[in-house]
Enzyme design. Structure first.
Site, short mmCIF file in Angstrom:
data_model
loop_
_atom_site.label_atom_id
_atom_site.label_comp_id
_atom_site.label_asym_id
_atom_site.label_seq_id
_atom_site.Cartn_x
_atom_site.Cartn_y
_atom_site.Cartn_z
N ALA A 265 -1.08 -4.95 11.18
CA ALA A 265 -0.87 -5.00 9.73
C ALA A 265 0.58 -5.33 9.45
CB ALA A 265 -1.23 -3.66 9.11
N LYS A 266 0.82 -6.00 8.30
CA LYS A 266 2.18 -6.44 7.98
C LYS A 266 3.14 -5.26 7.78
CE LYS A 266 2.18 -11.07 6.04
NZ LYS A 266 1.25 -11.51 5.02
N ARG A 267 2.59 -4.09 7.39
CA ARG A 267 3.49 -2.95 7.16
C ARG A 267 4.04 -2.42 8.49
NH1 ARG A 267 -1.55 -1.79 6.01
NH2 ARG A 267 -2.70 -0.42 7.38
#
Ligand code: GLU
Length: 329
Positions: A265-267
């Site tokens: 995930a980008k986070r």
């Protein structure tokens, strides 16, 4: 638009909602390889329409990370080009014109349903789910009655204060295409429901912006994450409704996982370029690992973009989600 029908134009279209992780970098690399191996142009487009999810500084970071990797583009937010601007938030007047066109031809309709009302109408098998990382203001309406409301009924909804989303009348005719990675796929545009083109919160929706931009930027080759594979026929129907020729080539890149098989995930900034640099990992080691993870390059072997271009053989790309691991732990 003057453009040769035989020249390939590929693109990478990140959303600046966070740090690019190794999976995003792998998709960017493959998009670059597909475009360059065909002798085509490579375009970078910043998809920052979803204001509430955009992170300040993320767009600049994405450009810097891609440059660190050694990928270069012919047209993009920082270098401009003949079909700019290349940042979606600067293109709202263009989307408004497209929306007006669709409205004129009754290809879209206002949907006044609340999320709760839509949820009550659906079962999971009725609709393709929203792609990872792309928020929609509400789920696709497949069976809501807004498609057939009379003008009097619409007026009643308006006066009751409901703000509509606008949905595309997705046709049911099946469409078969050959994805360069995933193989032969048959879909109906309506598989994705009557998808939203204008959100009830006042934002242009992803599907509208991406189709209008790919059309006006002359993109003929779409390379992107496999989470968007279910929407090829739906987007193609929108191209046709707008009077544009659809792209001719698709390649949907398998999703990346971490070492434990969990989707990235980008986070998760620990999987980004900053963390690699902090650990002394080089661009060549990163490129080698990205290419090795999908079957294009031997493991533990650094590579330049030029090395990977010479060796590029799309037939070898692994279709299944696969781990990309560069840092231990
Ligand atoms: N902006 C989308 C994303 O970051 C990709 C859109 C596309 O490639 O069609 O997931």
């Amino acid at each position: 638009m003057t453009m040769s029908s035989i020249s390939i134009r590929g693109r990478y279209a990140p959303s600046p909602t966070g740090t690019l992780h190794l999976g995003n970098l792998r998709t960017a690399l493959l998009a670059w390889l597909f475009a360059r191996s065909a002798g085509g142009a490579f375009i970078l487009r910043m998809e920052d329409l979803d204001g509430p999810r955009v992170r300040p500084g993320a767009a600049e970071q994405i450009l810097a990370d891609l440059r660190w990797l050694g990928l270069e583009w012919d047209e993009g937010p920082d270098v401009d080009g003949p079909y700019g601007p290349y940042t979606q938030s600067a293109r709202e007047a263009i989307y408004a014109a497209a929306l007006a066109h669709l409205r004129r031809y009754d290809a879209i309709y206002p949907c006044y349903c609340t999320r709760a009302e839509l949820r009550a109408l659906h079962t999971d098998e009725n609709v393709a789910s929203a792609p990872h990382g792309l928020s929609t203001s509400s789920p696709p309406a497949r069976y809501c009655s807004c498609r057939v409301l009379t003008s009097a009924e619409r007026l009643a909804c308006e006066t009751s204060g409901r703000r509509p989303a606008w949905r595309f009348r997705a046709p049911p005719e099946p469409f078969t295409f050959t994805d360069r990675i995933m193989g032969t796929v048959t879909q109906r545009p309506s598989d994705a429901g009557d998808f939203i083109v204008w959100r009830s919160d006042g934002l242009f929706a992803y599907h509208l912006a991406v189709v209008v931009d790919d059309a006006l930027m002359g993109v003929s080759q779409i390379v992107r994450g496999a989470d968007l594979l279910p929407f090829v026929a739906a987007q193609r129907a929108l191209f046709l409704a707008l009077g544009y020729p659809p792209p001719t080539e698709y390649a949907h890149v398998p999703l990346a996982t971490d070492a434990t098989g969990v989707r990235m995930a980008k986070r998760d900034a620990s999987a980004g370029v900053a963390a690699l640099r902090a650990h002394g990992v080089t661009p060549a080691q990163t490129l080698g690992a990205l290419a090795a993870s999908c079957g294009l390059w031997p493991a533990n072997t650094p590579a330049t973009p030029a090395d990977l271009l010479v060796a590029f053989d799309p037939m070898r790309i692994i279709r299944e989600p696969s781990p990309i691991v560069l840092l231990e732990g």
